[in-house]
Scaffold this motif. Structure first.
Motif, PDB file in Angstrom:
ATOM      1  N   ASP A  88      31.697  59.451  14.245  1.00  0.00           N
ATOM      2  CA  ASP A  88      31.326  60.296  12.574  1.00  0.00           C
ATOM      3  C   ASP A  88      30.016  59.788  12.355  1.00  0.00           C
ATOM      4  N   ASP A  89      28.582  59.790  12.803  1.00  0.00           N
ATOM      5  CA  ASP A  89      27.126  59.141  12.813  1.00  0.00           C
ATOM      6  C   ASP A  89      26.897  60.628  12.821  1.00  0.00           C
ATOM      7  N   GLU A  90      27.057  60.752  11.089  1.00  0.00           N
ATOM      8  CA  GLU A  90      26.451  62.580  11.158  1.00  0.00           C
ATOM      9  C   GLU A  90      25.127  62.629  11.360  1.00  0.00           C
ATOM     10  N   GLU A 111      28.821  73.305  12.920  1.00  0.00           N
ATOM     11  CA  GLU A 111      29.452  73.993  11.280  1.00  0.00           C
ATOM     12  C   GLU A 111      30.409  73.517  11.694  1.00  0.00           C
ATOM     13  N   LYS A 112      30.751  73.925  10.211  1.00  0.00           N
ATOM     14  CA  LYS A 112      32.227  73.280   9.930  1.00  0.00           C
ATOM     15  C   LYS A 112      33.353  73.540  10.585  1.00  0.00           C
ATOM     16  N   GLY A 116      38.323  70.931  10.422  1.00  0.00           N
ATOM     17  CA  GLY A 116      37.954  70.356   8.762  1.00  0.00           C
ATOM     18  C   GLY A 116      36.154  69.406   9.817  1.00  0.00           C
ATOM     19  N   ASP A 117      36.062  69.193  11.244  1.00  0.00           N
ATOM     20  CA  ASP A 117      34.941  68.617  11.452  1.00  0.00           C
ATOM     21  C   ASP A 117      34.420  69.386  11.938  1.00  0.00           C
ATOM     22  N   SER A 118      32.785  69.501  11.853  1.00  0.00           N
ATOM     23  CA  SER A 118      31.528  70.307  11.733  1.00  0.00           C
ATOM     24  C   SER A 118      31.640  69.992  13.969  1.00  0.00           C
ATOM     25  N   PHE A 119      31.361  71.083  13.867  1.00  0.00           N
ATOM     26  CA  PHE A 119      32.108  71.631  15.749  1.00  0.00           C
ATOM     27  C   PHE A 119      30.700  72.855  16.405  1.00  0.00           C
ATOM     28  N   GLY A 120      29.892  71.832  17.852  1.00  0.00           N
ATOM     29  CA  GLY A 120      29.083  73.121  17.976  1.00  0.00           C
ATOM     30  C   GLY A 120      29.020  73.374  19.364  1.00  0.00           C
ATOM     31  N   MET A 121      28.635  73.867  20.903  1.00  0.00           N
ATOM     32  CA  MET A 121      28.267  73.992  21.894  1.00  0.00           C
ATOM     33  C   MET A 121      26.895  74.541  22.135  1.00  0.00           C
ATOM     34  N   CYS A 122      26.338  73.991  23.274  1.00  0.00           N
ATOM     35  CA  CYS A 122      24.709  74.706  22.933  1.00  0.00           C
ATOM     36  C   CYS A 122      25.108  74.096  25.062  1.00  0.00           C
ATOM     37  N   GLY A 136      34.717  64.956  10.466  1.00  0.00           N
ATOM     38  CA  GLY A 136      35.140  65.561   8.755  1.00  0.00           C
ATOM     39  C   GLY A 136      33.789  66.096   8.085  1.00  0.00           C
ATOM     40  N   ALA A 137      32.653  65.782   8.426  1.00  0.00           N
ATOM     41  CA  ALA A 137      31.619  66.049   8.218  1.00  0.00           C
ATOM     42  C   ALA A 137      31.288  67.485   8.053  1.00  0.00           C
TER      43      ALA A 137
END
Length: 140
Positions: A88-90, A111-112, A116-122, A136-137
């Motif tokens: 949760d440490d945005e 992105e959201k 409800g969370d922010s999620f990305g893949m790279c 939840g960010a």
């Protein structure tokens, strides 16, 4: 009973030192590197300075390990594993995302997400797959 640790161990081909130095710039912490020559392991003369074992211990408890795959062994970059960073440490997680994806390839923007969370893949510049989930960010 002592604790059991589960740590990602990434295989590279001749660029483990470069990759681990990059990860140290992303996560901070202390990086220890042992070459094949340092470890007294049998190796091709040209591979003496290649990394037999590297370990990065970041201040927040992250531990990442890596080695160069000897030329006598098959190497499959990226394989079928992703390393997941979550919490949760945005600010910290967004910073990691920006550095890891900056010279790599974004598969899914941070992105959201529907849950409800922010999620990305790279994939970073070394082909290592990363997933970042911020609880939840909402990022911009």
């Amino acid at each position: 009973m002592p604790p059991i640790n589960l740590n990602p161990y990434i295989a590279f081909r001749d660029n483990a030192r470069q990759a681990m130095t990059f990860y140290q710039s992303v996560f901070g912490g202390e990086l220890n590197v042992m070459t094949f020559a340092d470890g007294g392991m049998p190796h091709e003369p040209a591979e003496a300075d290649r990394v037999m074992h590297a370990q990065l211990e970041a201040p927040d408890g992250l531990v990442l390990m890596a080695a160069d795959t000897p030329s006598s062994m098959e190497h499959r970059p990226g394989g079928s594993i992703s390393i997941s960073l979550s919490g949760d440490d945005e600010a910290a997680l967004t910073g990691y995302w920006e550095q890891l994806s900056g010279s790599g390839m974004v598969h899914m923007p941070l992105e959201k997400a529907p849950w409800g969370d922010s999620f990305g893949m790279c994939a970073d510049q070394f082909g290592v797959q990363w997933m970042v989930n911020i609880s939840g960010a909402a990022t911009s």
